[in-house]
Write a protein that holds these residues in place. Structure first.
Motif, PDB file in Angstrom:
ATOM      1  N   VAL A  85       1.067  -1.211  -0.033  1.00 30.81           N
ATOM      2  CA  VAL A  85      -0.184   0.094   0.081  1.00 30.81           C
ATOM      3  C   VAL A  85       1.148   1.005   0.002  1.00 30.81           C
ATOM      4  O   VAL A  85       1.786   1.277   0.504  1.00 30.81           O
ATOM      5  CB  VAL A  85      -1.063   0.436   1.299  1.00 30.81           C
ATOM      6  N   LEU A  86       0.202   1.885  -0.757  1.00 31.66           N
ATOM      7  CA  LEU A  86       1.344   3.634  -0.962  1.00 31.66           C
ATOM      8  C   LEU A  86       0.201   4.756  -0.096  1.00 31.66           C
ATOM      9  O   LEU A  86      -0.892   4.542  -0.333  1.00 31.66           O
ATOM     10  CB  LEU A  86       1.577   4.062  -2.636  1.00 31.66           C
ATOM     11  N   TYR A  87       0.311   5.497  -0.014  1.00 30.63           N
ATOM     12  CA  TYR A  87      -0.646   6.833   0.771  1.00 30.63           C
ATOM     13  C   TYR A  87       0.326   7.813   0.191  1.00 30.63           C
ATOM     14  O   TYR A  87       1.167   8.225   0.559  1.00 30.63           O
ATOM     15  CB  TYR A  87       0.017   6.506   2.769  1.00 30.63           C
ATOM     16  N   ALA A  88      -0.545   9.036  -0.187  1.00 28.72           N
ATOM     17  CA  ALA A  88      -0.429   9.946  -0.447  1.00 28.72           C
ATOM     18  C   ALA A  88      -0.876  11.037   0.497  1.00 28.72           C
ATOM     19  O   ALA A  88      -2.204  11.156   0.379  1.00 28.72           O
ATOM     20  CB  ALA A  88      -0.028   9.633  -1.955  1.00 28.72           C
ATOM     21  N   VAL A  89       0.017  12.372   0.181  1.00 30.45           N
ATOM     22  CA  VAL A  89      -0.799  13.487   0.991  1.00 30.45           C
ATOM     23  C   VAL A  89      -1.760  14.126  -0.036  1.00 30.45           C
ATOM     24  O   VAL A  89      -0.592  14.266  -1.171  1.00 30.45           O
ATOM     25  CB  VAL A  89      -0.151  14.535   1.391  1.00 30.45           C
ATOM     26  N   ASN A  90      -2.387  14.902  -0.262  1.00 26.45           N
ATOM     27  CA  ASN A  90      -3.364  15.331  -0.877  1.00 26.45           C
ATOM     28  C   ASN A  90      -2.955  17.674  -0.554  1.00 26.45           C
ATOM     29  O   ASN A  90      -3.657  17.743   0.502  1.00 26.45           O
ATOM     30  CB  ASN A  90      -4.521  15.569  -1.434  1.00 26.45           C
ATOM     31  N   GLU A  91      -2.001  17.992  -0.898  1.00 21.17           N
ATOM     32  CA  GLU A  91      -1.584  18.921  -0.027  1.00 21.17           C
ATOM     33  C   GLU A  91      -1.951  20.433  -0.263  1.00 21.17           C
ATOM     34  O   GLU A  91      -2.181  20.512  -1.119  1.00 21.17           O
ATOM     35  CB  GLU A  91       0.213  19.648  -0.013  1.00 21.17           C
ATOM     36  N   LEU A  92      -3.223  20.341   0.609  1.00 22.51           N
ATOM     37  CA  LEU A  92      -4.181  21.629   0.327  1.00 22.51           C
ATOM     38  C   LEU A  92      -5.003  21.937   1.210  1.00 22.51           C
ATOM     39  O   LEU A  92      -4.559  21.538   2.214  1.00 22.51           O
ATOM     40  CB  LEU A  92      -5.712  20.846  -0.462  1.00 22.51           C
ATOM     41  N   GLU A  93      -5.147  23.090   1.307  1.00 20.36           N
ATOM     42  CA  GLU A  93      -5.660  23.957   2.176  1.00 20.36           C
ATOM     43  C   GLU A  93      -7.439  23.200   2.390  1.00 20.36           C
ATOM     44  O   GLU A  93      -8.302  23.289   3.721  1.00 20.36           O
ATOM     45  CB  GLU A  93      -5.988  25.171   1.938  1.00 20.36           C
ATOM     46  N   LEU A 118      -7.347   2.902  -3.244  1.00 28.50           N
ATOM     47  CA  LEU A 118      -8.005   2.154  -1.533  1.00 28.50           C
ATOM     48  C   LEU A 118      -9.683   2.949  -1.340  1.00 28.50           C
ATOM     49  O   LEU A 118     -10.838   3.293  -1.270  1.00 28.50           O
ATOM     50  CB  LEU A 118      -7.552   1.950  -0.914  1.00 28.50           C
ATOM     51  N   ASN A 119      -8.816   4.565  -1.416  1.00 26.15           N
ATOM     52  CA  ASN A 119      -9.451   5.923  -0.496  1.00 26.15           C
ATOM     53  C   ASN A 119      -8.870   6.408  -0.499  1.00 26.15           C
ATOM     54  O   ASN A 119      -7.487   6.880  -0.533  1.00 26.15           O
ATOM     55  CB  ASN A 119     -10.895   5.153   0.673  1.00 26.15           C
ATOM     56  N   GLY A 120      -9.904   7.799   0.264  1.00 28.32           N
ATOM     57  CA  GLY A 120      -9.237   9.243   0.845  1.00 28.32           C
ATOM     58  C   GLY A 120     -10.010   9.583   2.305  1.00 28.32           C
ATOM     59  O   GLY A 120     -10.981   9.126   2.258  1.00 28.32           O
ATOM     60  N   GLN A 121      -9.072  10.113   3.194  1.00 27.03           N
ATOM     61  CA  GLN A 121      -9.354  10.511   4.345  1.00 27.03           C
ATOM     62  C   GLN A 121      -9.523  12.043   4.371  1.00 27.03           C
ATOM     63  O   GLN A 121      -7.918  12.565   4.381  1.00 27.03           O
ATOM     64  CB  GLN A 121      -9.527   9.790   5.193  1.00 27.03           C
ATOM     65  N   PRO A 122      -9.796  12.659   4.982  1.00 25.59           N
ATOM     66  CA  PRO A 122      -9.525  14.213   5.764  1.00 25.59           C
ATOM     67  C   PRO A 122      -8.470  14.082   6.425  1.00 25.59           C
ATOM     68  O   PRO A 122      -8.466  13.553   7.018  1.00 25.59           O
ATOM     69  CB  PRO A 122     -10.345  14.952   6.006  1.00 25.59           C
ATOM     70  N   SER A 123      -7.480  14.918   6.154  1.00 28.57           N
ATOM     71  CA  SER A 123      -5.825  15.360   7.613  1.00 28.57           C
ATOM     72  C   SER A 123      -5.763  15.229   8.687  1.00 28.57           C
ATOM     73  O   SER A 123      -5.230  15.247   9.384  1.00 28.57           O
ATOM     74  CB  SER A 123      -4.791  15.490   6.501  1.00 28.57           C
ATOM     75  N   GLY A 124      -7.167  16.265   8.947  1.00 32.26           N
ATOM     76  CA  GLY A 124      -7.235  16.850  10.090  1.00 32.26           C
ATOM     77  C   GLY A 124      -6.840  17.708   9.529  1.00 32.26           C
ATOM     78  O   GLY A 124      -6.600  18.855  11.286  1.00 32.26           O
ATOM     79  N   ALA A 157      -7.653  -3.321   7.760  1.00 29.23           N
ATOM     80  CA  ALA A 157      -6.701  -4.876   7.546  1.00 29.23           C
ATOM     81  C   ALA A 157      -6.298  -4.987   5.958  1.00 29.23           C
ATOM     82  O   ALA A 157      -5.467  -5.057   6.244  1.00 29.23           O
ATOM     83  CB  ALA A 157      -7.952  -5.857   7.679  1.00 29.23           C
ATOM     84  N   HIS A 158      -7.025  -3.841   5.060  1.00 37.77           N
ATOM     85  CA  HIS A 158      -7.440  -4.635   3.403  1.00 37.77           C
ATOM     86  C   HIS A 158      -5.953  -2.776   2.771  1.00 37.77           C
ATOM     87  O   HIS A 158      -5.766  -2.563   1.719  1.00 37.77           O
ATOM     88  CB  HIS A 158      -7.850  -3.843   2.341  1.00 37.77           C
ATOM     89  N   GLY A 159      -5.504  -2.279   4.066  1.00 35.59           N
ATOM     90  CA  GLY A 159      -4.448  -1.420   3.598  1.00 35.59           C
ATOM     91  C   GLY A 159      -5.656   0.175   4.091  1.00 35.59           C
ATOM     92  O   GLY A 159      -5.156   1.595   3.501  1.00 35.59           O
ATOM     93  N   ALA A 160      -6.833   0.588   2.921  1.00 35.18           N
ATOM     94  CA  ALA A 160      -7.455   1.809   3.604  1.00 35.18           C
ATOM     95  C   ALA A 160      -7.658   2.889   4.688  1.00 35.18           C
ATOM     96  O   ALA A 160      -7.017   2.092   6.032  1.00 35.18           O
ATOM     97  CB  ALA A 160      -8.792   1.816   3.929  1.00 35.18           C
ATOM     98  N   LEU A 161      -7.447   3.678   4.538  1.00 34.89           N
ATOM     99  CA  LEU A 161      -7.562   4.779   5.972  1.00 34.89           C
ATOM    100  C   LEU A 161      -9.028   4.991   6.332  1.00 34.89           C
ATOM    101  O   LEU A 161      -9.843   4.623   5.793  1.00 34.89           O
ATOM    102  CB  LEU A 161      -6.756   6.140   5.749  1.00 34.89           C
TER     103      LEU A 161
END
Length: 387
Positions: A85-93, A118-124, A157-161
């Motif tokens: 699994v690879l994770y990437a930030v989406n660098e946005l305001e 797989l999916n995406g989530q807010p970074s907080g 378990a499958h790598g999604a956030l």
């Protein structure tokens, strides 16, 4: 002065590419090749997102395999310890109308390296600029530059956030009026024991120490554990020594690298030493970015934006003291992140403003770098990660 992190930004709409599936084209990698993922800035550039490149470990030659639309500004990358699994930030305001960026997860094909969302989530928080995965592979840690916070997101378990379970707001500011009026978290990494997480904050001139609580997925602060850096230093990225109880910090605002002692029992940091990352007498504008320690522990590398170079430090075997041994031009403009290849024979640099990846030969004994003819054009490259 011009803010070195300034980008053109737009709202991160729900219908944007973060909600789309992309595949990096590719074929099975030959046994002497390594796969490299390159995160980029997409807004205002010709970038297609995350690029997949194959590198011949014998010659250092690079070959582009494909790319994936990973949403706006997939700038910084991390790969799960299982390599799947690879994770990437989406660098946005903003994300979906909220004042936060996002983090995306992609499945990584074991034969070709192709990526499938797989999916995406807010970074907080706004403008997430760093993501790492803890050593058990159970959580992702994110640094949000705008607003100055760090967040913990459980990994399924499958790598999604999963959504963030803990967001910690930093406090503090520094003397640099243009860059330090508020906290700006820039890096967060688990320590080698996986019991703590260290977060460098450029605005607060501090490296924060948190307990990495995997049971309740939280980041409680270790009181008295933080390293208070020299005023105006601007700590940006950190790297752990592989055997000594040391942490090295690239300070963006005063062009230095600091050596910290880390007490892994108590979770406390103490400042030991600070060295310049540019040659003596040089007075131009410079902002250090990335920092890495060779697997042997004998060499530390720091990238210099402005001087456009890699600073090479030897590390004393017993004390960890640093000596600047070499400063080599990156043959490009604004070197952001860089990476040592899995064999340790090559060092690759991402020159953001000149759209280039440049390969250097590396002496495994001395750590010194030698320019090579190998290079590749990639629009606005930021982060390099080998699979």
């Amino acid at each position: 002065m011009t803010h070195p992190r300034d980008l053109s930004r737009r709202d991160f709409l729900a219908a944007s590419a973060i909600g789309l599936i992309g595949l990096a084209r590719g074929s099975e990698s030959p046994p002497d090749d390594d796969l490299l993922y390159i995160g980029t800035y997409t807004e205002g550039t010709r970038s297609e997102g995350i690029y997949l490149v194959r590198m011949d470990r014998r010659s250092g030659q690079l070959q582009r395999v494909g790319s994936v639309d990973a949403g706006p500004n997939p700038s910084f990358l991390a790969i799960h310890g299982n390599g799947r699994v690879l994770y990437a930030v989406n660098e946005l305001e903003q994300y979906d109308g909220r004042p936060t960026g996002a983090v995306s997860a992609f499945a990584l094909a074991q034969d070709t390296g192709a990526l499938t969302r797989l999916n995406g989530q807010p970074s907080g928080g706004g403008a997430p600029c760093f993501v790492s995965v803890d050593r058990s592979g159970r959580v992702a840690l994110v640094a949000n530059y705008a607003g100055g916070s760090v967040a913990l997101l459980p990994i399924e378990a499958h790598g999604a956030l999963a959504p963030a379970t803990h967001v910690v707001q930093h406090t503090g500011k520094g003397p640099n009026a243009g860059r330090q009026q508020a906290p700006h978290a820039h890096c967060i990494l688990p320590d080698p024991s996986n019991r703590f997480a260290l977060a460098a904050d450029l605005g607060a001139d501090r490296v924060f120490v948190y307990r990495l609580n995997l049971d309740d997925k939280s980041l409680p602060h270790v009181e008295g554990g933080d390293a208070v850096m020299r005023p105006g230093a601007g700590p940006r990225h950190i790297a752990f020594h592989p055997t000594l109880p040391l942490v090295f910090v690239a300070n963006e605002l005063d062009s230095t690298v600091a050596t910290l002692r880390f007490d892994a029992e108590r979770g406390t940091l103490s400042l030991l030493d600070t060295r310049s990352t540019v040659p003596a007498g040089w007075t131009g504008t410079n902002y250090p970015a990335d920092i890495h320690v060779a697997a042997s522990g004998r060499t530390v590398y720091v990238s210099n934006r402005g001087h456009n170079s890699i600073a090479v430090f030897s590390v004393a075997e017993s004390t960890g003291a640093l000596v600047l041994e070499q400063v080599v031009s990156t043959d490009g403009d604004w070197p952001r992140n860089f990476s040592l290849d899995p064999t340790g024979r090559w060092l690759l640099v991402a020159n953001q403003r000149s759209d280039s990846i440049v390969v250097f030969g590396r002496d495994p004994d001395t750590g010194r770098l030698t320019p090579s003819p190998q290079r590749m054009t990639i629009p606005s490259p930021v982060c390099l990660r080998f699979a």
